[in-house]
Design an enzyme around this catalytic site. Sequence first.
Site, PDB file in Angstrom:
ATOM      1  N   CYS A  30       0.801  -1.224   0.000  1.00 57.45           N
ATOM      2  CA  CYS A  30       0.000   0.000   0.000  1.00 57.45           C
ATOM      3  C   CYS A  30       0.836   1.277   0.000  1.00 57.45           C
ATOM      4  O   CYS A  30       0.288   2.363  -0.153  1.00 57.45           O
ATOM      5  CB  CYS A  30      -0.945  -0.002   1.196  1.00 57.45           C
ATOM      6  SG  CYS A  30      -2.021  -1.455   1.231  1.00 57.45           S
ATOM      7  N   HIS A  85      -9.193   2.696  -2.313  1.00 51.64           N
ATOM      8  CA  HIS A  85      -7.758   2.423  -2.166  1.00 51.64           C
ATOM      9  C   HIS A  85      -7.232   1.526  -3.279  1.00 51.64           C
ATOM     10  O   HIS A  85      -7.067   0.328  -3.094  1.00 51.64           O
ATOM     11  CB  HIS A  85      -7.528   1.782  -0.789  1.00 51.64           C
ATOM     12  CG  HIS A  85      -6.130   1.343  -0.526  1.00 51.64           C
ATOM     13  ND1 HIS A  85      -5.017   2.050  -0.926  1.00 51.64           N
ATOM     14  CD2 HIS A  85      -5.659   0.242   0.124  1.00 51.64           C
ATOM     15  CE1 HIS A  85      -3.933   1.414  -0.533  1.00 51.64           C
ATOM     16  NE2 HIS A  85      -4.289   0.305   0.098  1.00 51.64           N
ATOM     17  N   CYS A  98       0.335   2.700   6.376  1.00 55.70           N
ATOM     18  CA  CYS A  98       0.758   1.350   6.717  1.00 55.70           C
ATOM     19  C   CYS A  98       0.792   0.543   5.423  1.00 55.70           C
ATOM     20  O   CYS A  98       0.253   0.965   4.406  1.00 55.70           O
ATOM     21  CB  CYS A  98      -0.222   0.714   7.700  1.00 55.70           C
ATOM     22  SG  CYS A  98      -1.909   0.588   7.048  1.00 55.70           S
TER      23      CYS A  98
END
Length: 436
Positions: free
Chosen positions: A99, A392, A422
């Site tokens: 991510c 996302h 994160c």
Amino acid sequence: MRQALPLVTRQGDRIAIVSGLRTPFARQATAFHGIPAVDLGKMVVGELLARSEIPADAIEQLVFGQVVQMPEAPNIAREIVLGTGMNVHTDAYSVSRACATSFQAVANVAESLMAGTIRAGIAGGADSSSVLPIGVSKALARVLVDVNKARTTRQRLTLFSRLRLRDLLPVPPAVAEYSTGLRMGDTAEQMAKTYGITREQQDALAHRSHQRAAQAWAEGKLAEEVMTTYVPPYKNPFAEDNNIRGASTLADYAKLRPAFDRKHGSVTAANSTPLTDGAAAVILMTESRAKELGLRPLGYLRTYAFTAIDVWQDMLLGPAWSTPLALERAGLTMADLTLFDMHEAFAAQTLANLQLLGSERFAREVLGCAQATGEVDDAKFNVLGGSIAYGHPFAATGARMITQTLHELRRRGGGFGLVTACAAGGLGAAMVLEAE
């Protein structure tokens, strides 16, 4: 405190972020259904270059990322160069940091600028959860390799006879950590239980995210940084993120059942970020190169930090580790920030990190610091909403956050902003941005 490490070239140039752009973000199997990540990347880079009016040959490097890899286009960066009319000699390579992938892409281009090997580059990422690399079982894969080497029909039939019916079933991409077998949602549940985060707190944060994002769109704050896209059959434009629930109420969130720990859990589909398709990119240059081209930068990359922790327990605490390191390298404190933007993978993960940033005990016993990093002022935190609302697309989120934060800093008259995320594997990323 260690010495600050602001990012500058050997000539003293700051690292300028000249512009940034993204596609609208689409929930899985909606507006971008059937559009692979490489095409989303071409869309955003092509439009970014067209809007910037920078000569295509001025871009010397493109670093791009993709988390859900497509076997037919393993180097998405090079395919984007070849598919957007950029100079064929433009250096291009791909990165992946889960991510935090576009954070890594930005860092890599910044390092090339500092080394003096380039003066301008593009960094970004794209992902599609609607076009997935559906694989085959290990047993079938092994047989197919052996069949390719078999010399007779009888040998091939013998090899196929070893397979069971279940070996023929398609295998979707893994959603769990390779090393632990835990899904991201399982880790979010761990964090909710470890840090005493209630379902009500999680739902409230998710609701806040959607309300802030809806307001940002309504006030026209995102229009300059989100392009309008057209995809087959090219009948209707797609111009705004389609995950934002501006009309939802807290009561709506309470109706959903837990998605991971179905008996005792508190993490739901509504207080988690959804699977999403999209792409985002930024143009970086040395400050002097931007001046040569007559460009006013959006802002500057002051410094960054990447961290890693264990994956077995509460592994999405990357921001609690990377934020203090980035602030230290920037020579700043939490109080110096105008904006603080954290990737909302899950409301539980976000709230846990916020809790630890303000914890004296965590700072002393875990980080070895004399004092807490600092409480995050709600007036500075995710002021335009976050990933729970926008969605996302894994590799695109960092570039979205950087562009969004710099535009908001400009609207507020400048200052410092910190963006942090994160990532799977216990990774964390944080970048300190500056606008004038």
